[in-house]
Every structure is written in structure tokens, then in C-alpha cells.
Scaffold this active site. Sequence first.
Site, PDB file in Angstrom:
ATOM      1  N   GLU A   8      29.420  32.478  53.945  1.00  0.00           N
ATOM      2  CA  GLU A   8      28.646  33.512  53.251  1.00  0.00           C
ATOM      3  C   GLU A   8      27.608  32.877  52.332  1.00  0.00           C
ATOM      4  O   GLU A   8      27.865  31.842  51.718  1.00  0.00           O
ATOM      5  CB  GLU A   8      29.625  34.363  52.436  1.00  0.00           C
ATOM      6  CG  GLU A   8      29.009  35.478  51.634  1.00  0.00           C
ATOM      7  CD  GLU A   8      30.050  36.164  50.755  1.00  0.00           C
ATOM      8  OE1 GLU A   8      29.671  36.689  49.695  1.00  0.00           O
ATOM      9  OE2 GLU A   8      31.247  36.149  51.115  1.00  0.00           O
ATOM     10  N   ARG A  21      34.306  43.195  44.134  1.00  0.00           N
ATOM     11  CA  ARG A  21      33.475  42.407  43.224  1.00  0.00           C
ATOM     12  C   ARG A  21      34.405  41.595  42.333  1.00  0.00           C
ATOM     13  O   ARG A  21      35.598  41.855  42.263  1.00  0.00           O
ATOM     14  CB  ARG A  21      32.593  43.301  42.336  1.00  0.00           C
ATOM     15  CG  ARG A  21      31.597  44.199  43.037  1.00  0.00           C
ATOM     16  CD  ARG A  21      30.655  43.504  44.003  1.00  0.00           C
ATOM     17  NE  ARG A  21      29.815  42.441  43.475  1.00  0.00           N
ATOM     18  CZ  ARG A  21      28.498  42.543  43.256  1.00  0.00           C
ATOM     19  NH1 ARG A  21      27.871  43.682  43.477  1.00  0.00           N
ATOM     20  NH2 ARG A  21      27.800  41.501  42.845  1.00  0.00           N
ATOM     21  N   SER A  22      33.844  40.624  41.608  1.00  0.00           N
ATOM     22  CA  SER A  22      34.709  39.790  40.759  1.00  0.00           C
ATOM     23  C   SER A  22      35.273  40.589  39.583  1.00  0.00           C
ATOM     24  O   SER A  22      36.369  40.315  39.107  1.00  0.00           O
ATOM     25  CB  SER A  22      33.967  38.548  40.288  1.00  0.00           C
ATOM     26  OG  SER A  22      32.728  38.891  39.739  1.00  0.00           O
ATOM     27  N   ASP A  60      25.083  38.164  51.794  1.00  0.00           N
ATOM     28  CA  ASP A  60      25.511  38.988  50.656  1.00  0.00           C
ATOM     29  C   ASP A  60      24.317  39.166  49.723  1.00  0.00           C
ATOM     30  O   ASP A  60      23.649  40.194  49.734  1.00  0.00           O
ATOM     31  CB  ASP A  60      26.693  38.332  49.952  1.00  0.00           C
ATOM     32  CG  ASP A  60      27.075  39.042  48.651  1.00  0.00           C
ATOM     33  OD1 ASP A  60      26.688  40.214  48.467  1.00  0.00           O
ATOM     34  OD2 ASP A  60      27.750  38.427  47.807  1.00  0.00           O
ATOM     35  N   GLU A  73      39.032  36.191  40.558  1.00  0.00           N
ATOM     36  CA  GLU A  73      39.514  36.886  41.748  1.00  0.00           C
ATOM     37  C   GLU A  73      40.908  36.442  42.163  1.00  0.00           C
ATOM     38  O   GLU A  73      41.363  36.724  43.265  1.00  0.00           O
ATOM     39  CB  GLU A  73      38.514  36.693  42.894  1.00  0.00           C
ATOM     40  CG  GLU A  73      37.152  37.285  42.538  1.00  0.00           C
ATOM     41  CD  GLU A  73      36.132  37.162  43.650  1.00  0.00           C
ATOM     42  OE1 GLU A  73      36.459  36.586  44.706  1.00  0.00           O
ATOM     43  OE2 GLU A  73      35.011  37.650  43.460  1.00  0.00           O
ATOM     44  N   GLN A  87      31.395  28.600  45.783  1.00  0.00           N
ATOM     45  CA  GLN A  87      32.014  29.604  44.918  1.00  0.00           C
ATOM     46  C   GLN A  87      33.399  30.047  45.379  1.00  0.00           C
ATOM     47  O   GLN A  87      34.266  30.319  44.560  1.00  0.00           O
ATOM     48  CB  GLN A  87      31.091  30.821  44.819  1.00  0.00           C
ATOM     49  CG  GLN A  87      31.518  31.839  43.792  1.00  0.00           C
ATOM     50  CD  GLN A  87      30.372  32.766  43.435  1.00  0.00           C
ATOM     51  OE1 GLN A  87      29.477  32.409  42.701  1.00  0.00           O
ATOM     52  NE2 GLN A  87      30.394  33.964  43.973  1.00  0.00           N
ATOM     53  N   LYS A 101      37.242  41.550  52.217  1.00  0.00           N
ATOM     54  CA  LYS A 101      37.308  40.483  51.206  1.00  0.00           C
ATOM     55  C   LYS A 101      37.749  41.142  49.919  1.00  0.00           C
ATOM     56  O   LYS A 101      37.002  41.926  49.339  1.00  0.00           O
ATOM     57  CB  LYS A 101      35.896  39.914  50.995  1.00  0.00           C
ATOM     58  CG  LYS A 101      35.721  38.475  51.337  1.00  0.00           C
ATOM     59  CD  LYS A 101      34.333  38.016  50.954  1.00  0.00           C
ATOM     60  CE  LYS A 101      34.356  37.326  49.619  1.00  0.00           C
ATOM     61  NZ  LYS A 101      33.045  36.765  49.241  1.00  0.00           N
ATOM     62  N   LYS A 107      29.069  45.761  49.831  1.00  0.00           N
ATOM     63  CA  LYS A 107      29.569  46.046  48.487  1.00  0.00           C
ATOM     64  C   LYS A 107      28.982  47.379  48.042  1.00  0.00           C
ATOM     65  O   LYS A 107      27.765  47.507  47.895  1.00  0.00           O
ATOM     66  CB  LYS A 107      29.147  44.939  47.514  1.00  0.00           C
ATOM     67  CG  LYS A 107      29.816  43.593  47.772  1.00  0.00           C
ATOM     68  CD  LYS A 107      29.221  42.518  46.878  1.00  0.00           C
ATOM     69  CE  LYS A 107      29.983  41.206  46.996  1.00  0.00           C
ATOM     70  NZ  LYS A 107      29.296  40.108  46.267  1.00  0.00           N
ATOM     71  N   ASP A 132      32.311  31.026  50.694  1.00  0.00           N
ATOM     72  CA  ASP A 132      31.178  31.721  50.079  1.00  0.00           C
ATOM     73  C   ASP A 132      30.451  30.663  49.264  1.00  0.00           C
ATOM     74  O   ASP A 132      30.917  30.245  48.206  1.00  0.00           O
ATOM     75  CB  ASP A 132      31.641  32.871  49.185  1.00  0.00           C
ATOM     76  CG  ASP A 132      30.472  33.530  48.446  1.00  0.00           C
ATOM     77  OD1 ASP A 132      29.309  33.161  48.714  1.00  0.00           O
ATOM     78  OD2 ASP A 132      30.716  34.408  47.597  1.00  0.00           O
TER      79      ASP A 132
END
Length: 426
Positions: free
Chosen positions: A285, A366-367, A312, A207, A165, A388, A337, A244
Site C-alpha cells: 500500500e 483509521r488509526s 490509499d 493500531e 508504516q 484492514k 476509508k 503499508d
Amino acid sequence: MHETEIAAIEAREILDSRGRPTVEAEVILSCGAFGLAQVPSGASTGSFEAHELRDGDAQRYGGKGVLTAVTNIKDHIQPELVGLNALDQADIDQTMIDLDGSTNKSKLGANAILAVSLATAKAASEVLNLELYRYLGGPLANLLPVPLMNVINGGAHANNNVDIQEFMIVPHGADSFKEALRWGAEVFASLSQVLAAQNLLTGVGDEGGYAPNLASNQAALELLVEAIEKAGYQPGAQISLALDVAASEFYKDGQYTYDGAAHSPKELIDYLDGLASKYPIVSIEDPLHEEDWESWGNLTAQLGDRVQLVGDDLFVTNPIRLQKGIEQQSANSILIKLNQIGTLTETLETIDLAKRNSFTSIISHRSGETEDTTIADLAVATRAGQIKTGSLCRSERVAKYNRLLRIEDELGSQASYAGAVGLGPG
């Protein structure tokens, strides 16, 4: 009425960086000080995350509206919090948790609760005339984080044939955050040229990372090494790589499907081990499914002394899940998060639990983001040493980097960059 008491709470439906609704809350104190906060939203979400309340009304925003969450703030949360002391964050958060009464904040919505939780902290810092990082972190809040910058997107964040990802660059070799940010921006610009030279697309994903159609996951890593060198930096010594994998997204019936074929957990572990041996990868991740605890333990035993292994979806910022990981020696790092757990207090408790058990913490966006920069302050406040928050474009990402630049400036000679003092990855 005491000046730090909550006098009123406003809430509204706003848009995130994907054009989807999210919640904004404003906590106003009796002295007139106020705090404003917006909550983010994820695309690849862990099954155990706190519940994000959506309206489900197909006539509005395809069912993704958040008017119910907004109404819950105005009609249910506000009456309970008015008159409470904004400086008592734990009391404010516990009051909302009790009011909700569910195990995953599904009654009021984690998005409603978190918006008020963060806005309360901001109002409290304003009334004390303190910056948010100083209010939350005290006198030791002076460590600027190493950024893990997502510059190539695959998986759920992009419409391409790359399984992993996120492919990130990690400028840990810089002397300051300002220098690290420049390095990252220069590599991002260099990557654009490398892609263009190969006739690859330079459109960006959610992102801000590029999302080219590549032949394989290794092809993405090769591009990053080339871009780092082209920008004049040394891969590994100055700028390393991070992944990730988001493996839960390509897991089914005990198998992982990547590079066009199904593989066993052991094969995936060996595959990642091979990548980490061949490329300067310092952090991986979600390398395995969020419920594959046994394989997580095996991976940590095999790779944990060389690579940061970040949970995560595995931990979802939840202290109960993290405690299980600590006991089973699954992973050695946790992604933090705010909206996975839903209050500031619980987030701080999770970071504290990680720290006490020698797990590293990475503060994360977050995205679906907003212009809210709370996570920049949180990273400095908790001395996490890592953040991040996406690529080097899209202003909802860059806003966090710019906030960190301001914090570093403000701290002056007191500022310390995690990469320069051995507290970052790599």
C-alpha cells in the site's frame, strides 16, 4: 408521518481510541427506530481527503475539539433531513453534500456528514429488521473478508526507526474467517515471544501492532516470517505478508528517505521489488508519493502482475482520483476509508467503480478508531474480500473482528471466506 421518516438527529462529542474528540450521531425515525454511528480519524492523512472539521480552540483538547461539527449537525443538517425517508440513502447524502456546498465538505465537516450518513443507514436497517450488511448488500452479502492484520508498526504510527508504516500478516490460506482470525491471533502471540527473546519492546502502537526499535525494514519482515513459522504455519502458502509503506510521509523534493539515505523513485521501486521477491509479500500500500503518478505507473508495470498495489493517499476513496488511476494504470487496488470521502453513498460508488475496472477494494479502519463496527458490515455487504482493521489487541480493533465472527455465524452454511474461494489477496 411515515415510519421511515427522520424525526430527529442527536449529536455529541465523544473520544476515539487515541483519546481525541470525534463525532457521534444518532438518527431517530418517526417509528422510534434509531441508528448510532461514530466516525474515525487518521494520523497519516492524504492531502486530498474530505475535510475533518476541528474547533481550533487551544483551550479545549489542544484545538482538536469537534463541537462545531456537532453544532452543524444539530443546527444545519437536522432541519434539512427531518421528514426525509431514511431508506433513500442517496437522497439523504446528496442533501448534505448540497447543504455543505464545498468541494471537500469543509463547511459542515466530513466528520459531521459521515456520522449522520452512517447513522441513517443503521436506522434504516433497524426499521426493516435487517442486519446492516444485508440492508446494504442484499442477498449476495455472504463473503467474509481476508484480514490484513497490522502487527508491526513503524512510520507515523510509532515512535521508532522503522520507515515502513505497517507490516501485516494475511491469513488467506484458512477455510473460514473464524480460522483466519485464530491463525492471526496465534501468530501475534508467537511474535510477542520472538520479540521478547530478542529483548525487543512489546508495547503496542495506535493500531495494536508492536512497535519495536529495529535495525531496518527487512528486520521486521524477518521477525514476521519467524513468528509465522514458530506458530506452526507456512509463510506464503498459508499466511503471507503485506506492507503499508506510506511513502508520502518520507518523500521530499523528489527523493525518498529510508534506511538512513535519500533514494530516487526508481531506487524505491527496485527496493520494493527486491523485498517482494525475497519475502511472501502479496500486497503493498502507498509505495510511492500520492502525486507521483508517473512512478506509480512504472511500479504497476513492473510489479502489478505479482503484487496487489494499493492506493490509499493516492486515491483517498475518491472516484475522480480513482478514475485517473484507472486511466493511467497506476495501482491495481484501492483502500476504502469512509471518512476520506465522507458519505456512505460516495463510498459505495467508489467501490463499484473499482469493481467495474478490475481493481480490488480493501475496506479500512483509521488509526484513531471507535467501537463502531460499520466497516465489518461494509466489507461483507460489498463482497470486497479484504479488510484492514488493525492488530489482534485493542478492543476498538477487535470489535470489528468480533462483528465479522457474528456475521459468519449468522450466515451459517451460506458464509464463504474470501481466502478459501480465491477472492482475497495471495
